[in-house]
Design an enzyme around this catalytic site. Structure first.
Site, short mmCIF file in Angstrom:
data_model
loop_
_atom_site.label_atom_id
_atom_site.label_comp_id
_atom_site.label_asym_id
_atom_site.label_seq_id
_atom_site.Cartn_x
_atom_site.Cartn_y
_atom_site.Cartn_z
N GLY A 1 -93.05 -22.27 52.24
CA GLY A 1 -93.87 -22.12 51.04
C GLY A 1 -95.03 -23.08 51.06
O GLY A 1 -95.02 -24.08 51.79
N GLN B 1 -101.66 -28.10 47.50
CA GLN B 1 -101.49 -28.70 48.83
C GLN B 1 -102.70 -28.46 49.74
O GLN B 1 -102.84 -29.13 50.77
CB GLN B 1 -100.23 -28.16 49.51
N CYS C 1 -91.26 -30.52 53.32
CA CYS C 1 -92.49 -30.12 52.65
C CYS C 1 -93.64 -30.29 53.63
O CYS C 1 -93.68 -31.29 54.36
CB CYS C 1 -92.70 -31.01 51.42
N LEU C 2 -94.58 -29.35 53.66
CA LEU C 2 -95.69 -29.45 54.62
C LEU C 2 -96.59 -30.66 54.33
O LEU C 2 -97.32 -31.09 55.21
CB LEU C 2 -96.51 -28.16 54.62
N HIS D 1 -89.06 -25.51 44.59
CA HIS D 1 -89.88 -26.52 45.27
C HIS D 1 -91.37 -26.27 45.02
O HIS D 1 -92.12 -27.19 44.67
CB HIS D 1 -89.57 -26.50 46.77
N GLU D 2 -91.80 -25.02 45.19
CA GLU D 2 -93.23 -24.72 45.06
C GLU D 2 -93.69 -24.82 43.61
O GLU D 2 -94.79 -25.31 43.34
CB GLU D 2 -93.54 -23.33 45.63
N HIS E 1 -94.50 -28.27 42.64
CA HIS E 1 -95.83 -28.71 43.08
C HIS E 1 -96.89 -28.44 41.99
O HIS E 1 -97.83 -29.21 41.83
CB HIS E 1 -96.25 -27.96 44.35
#
Ligand code: NI
Length: 159
Positions: free
Chosen positions: A46, A51, A90-91, A132-133, A136
């Site tokens: 995701g 981000q 996480c990226l 998670h997303e 953000h």
């Protein structure tokens, strides 16, 4: 399409709250395509718009099943059920992994890229990814909710 630069740990934008999207225009469609391409390049499950430096309530998710990527505009979680202890990354934190508690089931509503309001009932990995997303979008990072003692550092892969 283009790969966007992913904001990394320590970038203050990651702590900011994203704004509602009012209009699904061409610029947003390009952002969506770029985010999907960027997520896939880095093998992410995701990616949230924040981000890549855009404070809009938009996330893309791909759990690499037959359904392909999911694009969620202005998503909200309606209902959660259960708890699962899961490994998470996480990226924006490419070398850190840790365990967190997430619901096992999540019902969410969102607008898709064609402007249609959708509802999804998600389980397991998809439920985890949605939580998670969506975190953000409120400036919340997984690293702030990890189970103590579970943080692992992984050497970054060389290109
Ligand atoms: Ni993340």
């Amino acid at each position: 399409m283009a790969i966007r630069n992913i904001r990394q740990e320590g970038d203050e934008i990651l702590k900011k709250k994203s704004r509602e999207i009012q209009e699904i225009d061409d610029k947003l469609q390009i952002l969506i395509d770029d985010m999907i391409e960027t997520m896939h390049k880095y093998n992410g499950v995701g990616l949230a718009a924040v981000q890549v430096g855009v404070l809009k309530r938009l996330v893309v998710i791909d759990i690499y099943d037959d359904n392909g990527p999911i694009v969620m505009i202005n998503p909200v979680i309606i209902k959660t059920k259960g708890e699962q202890e899961v490994e998470e990354g996480c990226l924006s934190f490419p070398n850190k992994f840790a365990k967190v508690i997430r619901p096992t089931e999540v019902t969410a509503e969102y607008t898709d890229r064609d402007g249609k309001r959708m509802r999804v009932k998600a389980k397991e990995l998809l439920a985890q990814a949605i939580c998670h997303e969506l975190d953000h979008l409120n400036g919340e990072l997984f690293i702030e909710k990890i189970i103590p003692g579970t943080l692992e550092y992984v050497e970054p892969e060389k290109d």
